[in-house]
Structure formats: C-alpha cells, structure tokens
Scaffold this motif. Structure first.
Motif, PDB file in Angstrom:
ATOM      1  N   THR A   1     -10.802   2.946  -1.568  1.00 46.43           N
ATOM      2  CA  THR A   1     -10.698   4.379  -1.823  1.00 46.43           C
ATOM      3  C   THR A   1     -12.073   5.040  -1.826  1.00 46.43           C
TER       4      THR A   1
ATOM      5  N   SER B   1       0.795   3.994  -2.975  1.00 47.80           N
ATOM      6  CA  SER B   1       0.523   5.396  -2.675  1.00 47.80           C
ATOM      7  C   SER B   1       1.594   6.304  -3.260  1.00 47.80           C
ATOM      8  N   GLU B   2       2.835   5.861  -3.175  1.00 51.17           N
ATOM      9  CA  GLU B   2       3.945   6.694  -3.637  1.00 51.17           C
ATOM     10  C   GLU B   2       4.141   6.620  -5.150  1.00 51.17           C
TER      11      GLU B   2
ATOM     12  N   GLN C   1      -6.253   0.615  -5.573  1.00 50.57           N
ATOM     13  CA  GLN C   1      -6.824   1.714  -4.815  1.00 50.57           C
ATOM     14  C   GLN C   1      -6.737   3.010  -5.613  1.00 50.57           C
ATOM     15  N   TYR C   2      -5.865   3.018  -6.619  1.00 48.56           N
ATOM     16  CA  TYR C   2      -5.634   4.233  -7.386  1.00 48.56           C
ATOM     17  C   TYR C   2      -5.962   4.077  -8.872  1.00 48.56           C
TER      18      TYR C   2
ATOM     19  N   SER D   1      -0.397   6.312  -7.281  1.00 47.37           N
ATOM     20  CA  SER D   1      -1.311   7.430  -7.079  1.00 47.37           C
ATOM     21  C   SER D   1      -1.000   8.638  -7.963  1.00 47.37           C
TER      22      SER D   1
ATOM     23  N   GLU E   1     -13.022   5.545   1.792  1.00 45.21           N
ATOM     24  CA  GLU E   1     -12.234   6.598   2.432  1.00 45.21           C
ATOM     25  C   GLU E   1     -12.695   7.974   1.988  1.00 45.21           C
TER      26      GLU E   1
ATOM     27  N   ARG F   1       0.827  -1.214   0.000  1.00 47.96           N
ATOM     28  CA  ARG F   1       0.000   0.000   0.000  1.00 47.96           C
ATOM     29  C   ARG F   1       0.857   1.258   0.000  1.00 47.96           C
ATOM     30  N   THR F   2       1.958   1.210   0.714  1.00 49.75           N
ATOM     31  CA  THR F   2       2.868   2.357   0.714  1.00 49.75           C
ATOM     32  C   THR F   2       3.463   2.556  -0.677  1.00 49.75           C
TER      33      THR F   2
END
Length: 375
Positions: free
Chosen positions: A251, A21-22, A78-79, A25, A254, A17-18
């Motif tokens: 997502t 995200s980096e 998620q993205y 995303s 959230e 997930r990290t």
C-alpha cells in the motif's frame, strides 16, 4: 517468473486481496481505534474459513499450505497491519498443534480454532523473559494427576479474547509447554489492553495464572524438546508478521506512485524529479526482496524444515526494516499529506517500527543468523 507461487496460489492470492479490499479496507481505521469488536471480526473470518486455511481437512480446515495462510495475512495487512500481529500468535498455536499436538489435542482444538470459535495465543513473555524467553519464572507444580500453574505473562497478544493459551513454564525438573483452556480455568486473570505505539488493533494483555489447573494431557511434547517447539512457535509468528510487513509495503508503494504521478509542482508531476524516482526505485526493489524472503520462509516450513528457523529470522529482520524505512519514504513522497491521519501512512509508519521489536527484535534476529555462521 514467480518463483514460489503456483497458478492456483496466485488465484487464491487475488481472492484474498479482493476480500481484504471489500471487507478490511472500510474498517481499518475503526479496527485500530477499537470502535469495532476485534473478536467479532475474527469470528467472521473463521466463519468464512479464512482462519483454517492451513488446518487439515479432517479437522475442519481448508487443508492448504502455511504459505497460503501468510498470503492471506499479507492481503489483510495492506489495510490494517495490526491484524498481522493478532494472526501471528493465532497461527503459531495452530502450527504447533499440527506438528506436535496429540491426536486428542488436535481433534479437540483445531476445529474450534479453524472456525474462530476459540481464539489462540502464545503466552511466553514475562517481565524478565523477553528475547531470552527461556528465562521464564512461571511454574507448574504437581497437583494430584495434574498441575497448578502460577505466574504472570506480559504483552500476551489476544490475551483478552483467547480461549486457548499455549504457555511456557517451568515444571519441577525442566521447562514445559502446555495448553491452557481458559473456559475451564477461572483462575486466569487478564489485564486491560496495553496501549502502544503501533499495531494497535491487536490486543495485548498481562495475564496472571493463579493456581490455574492444568491436566497432564494438556502438555505438548511431540517428540521434540520444549526449546525446539517454543522456538518453532516463535518462528511461525515471525513469518506471519513479516507477511504483514509485505502487505503494508504494497500500500505504501501504491500510494507513493499515485502521488508522484498526480502531484504537480513547478509545471510537472513530481514523479519526473530524480529525487522522487530514486525513492520509488528503492521502494519497489526492496519491497520485492522482502516479499521473496517471506515466501521462501513460509514455503520452507513444509518443504525445507531444516532451514525454516534461519529463513524466519532473515525475513523478520529484513521485512520489518524495509517496512519501517519505506513507509517513512512514502510519507516523504507525499509531503504534508503523508503526515495526515486521514491517510494510513502515518499509521503504517508506527506499525512498521513496532514490527522491528515485536516477536523478537531485529538485533536478536541478527544474533541468531551470525551464530549459524560459526565465526
């Protein structure tokens, strides 16, 4: 209590997930609009080891479980959910080779797939062979010590990028499942990417085989029927795409919660209104249910293989349904802001609808499940 994930798996999930995200995303919108080269992006994943999560160590992979590969896809999606369709086809080729490939096939292709140097795809679907995938008309004709492959496949995910096609076609006497190395076969014609409603970052092409030479040692047999192996490949792809639906849902939830917490109307935040609260309660419960379904199906591939097909059908139908409905509910919570192309929700809504159709419609999953009840 987490029923399926060990502490090590939970730590890896957080790592994924990290990374997403980096890395994903900031690129998500450009991936969907094709402003970024998808092949280059996938090769970056391969160089970092993420395409070989479930590939055995002796073939250059991480030697982890299929479940962990699905957790990685969930994180990416998620993205950008279209990556789920891309990796569903890719992962299916890996799992078929692991389970049914010869030692020579594994040694040659698994290291390349693991590093992203060769990309894999399923070439099953034809104009008249969709849900009924065994109605294929592509043929393999004996030619010396090998075959010539003739036929046209449609909506081949990764078709324009793939160096390794897993092709379902008819031999003289029966169906066959063969590996086609496109680097060695110039008689493969790939059409342009086919535009569609959702999952747009994935490439899907028509592919025509015009006397493509296929060696006999390219056949995948594995001691199982072709029907069994082809269905296994589709089940793998279904579970991976269902993981993408779970990532998308995370997502959506959230964003809906954050908007409900901060959007002020009539002197209070809208999260204080029961109409909004009930939407969020349904969303968090059914999203959690979809996640558990996907984890169970992914876990079953290695731990309860006799139930893998059943669980794959369940999670594909349920996760896609929940993703489509609750991506719509998230838009409803955000109101006009949810309709904006500046936010990912409208893209997720299109993606989720496509998930109800790609890799077997929801109706097809229900038919399969009911057939097992022997009514």
């Amino acid at each position: 209590m987490n029923t399926f994930l060990s502490p090590t798996q939970e730590a890896l999930q957080q790592q994924y997930r990290t990374f997403a995200s980096e890395t994903v995303s900031p690129l998500a919108a450009d991936l969907e609009s094709h402003k970024i080269c998808l092949r280059d992006f996938l090769q970056t994943l391969g160089q970092k080891g993420y395409l070989g999560i479930s590939v055995p160590r002796e073939y250059g992979g991480q030697g982890q479980t299929f479940l962990q590969s699905v957790l990685f896809v969930e994180a990416l999606c998620q993205y950008e959910a279209g990556l789920g369709l891309t990796l569903a086809s890719y992962q299916a080729v890996i799992e078929v080779l692991k389970k049914f490939g010869t030692d020579k096939q594994k040694s040659r292709y698994l290291p390349l797939l693991s590093r992203g140097e060769v990309l894999g795809t399923l070439a099953f679907t034809e104009e008249n062979a969709g849900t009924d995938m065994f109605a294929v008309s592509s043929t393999l004709q004996a030619d010396g010590d090998g075959f010539q492959l003739h036929g046209k496949k449609v909506f081949v995910v990764n078709g324009e990028m793939s160096g390794l096609h897993l092709v379902l076609a008819k031999t003289e006497n029966a169906l066959g499942l063969f590996l086609v190395d496109t680097a060695e076969n110039p008689a493969v014609e790939v059409g342009a990417n086919r535009s569609r409603m959702g999952l747009k970052s994935a490439r899907a092409n028509n592919v025509e085989y015009k006397g493509t030479k296929v060696s006999r040692d390219a056949q995948v047999s594995g001691g199982k029927s072709v029907e069994f192996m082809a269905e296994f490949a589709m089940d793998v792809a279904k579970v991976v795409l269902s993981g993408a639906a779970v990532g998308l849902l995370r997502t959506c939830l959230e964003m809906a919660v954050e908007h409900a917490r901060t959007r002020q109307q009539f002197g209070t935040n809208i999260g204080q209104f029961q109409g909004i609260q009930w939407k969020l309660a349904d969303m968090v419960t059914e999203s959690s249910g979809a996640e558990l379904q996907v984890c169970r199906a992914a876990w079953a591939l290695e731990e309860e293989p006799e139930k893998f097909a059943t669980y794959a059908a369940m999670c594909k139908w349920f996760a896609a349904k929940v993703a489509r409905f609750h991506s719509g509910e998230a838009i409803q919570v955000l109101g006009a802001a949810g309709l904006s192309e500046e936010l990912p929700l409208e893209r997720f809504y299109r993606d989720a609808k496509a998930m109800e159709i790609c890799l077997g419609t929801s109706e097809a999953q229900k038919i399969q499940l009911v057939s097992e009840l022997a009514i």
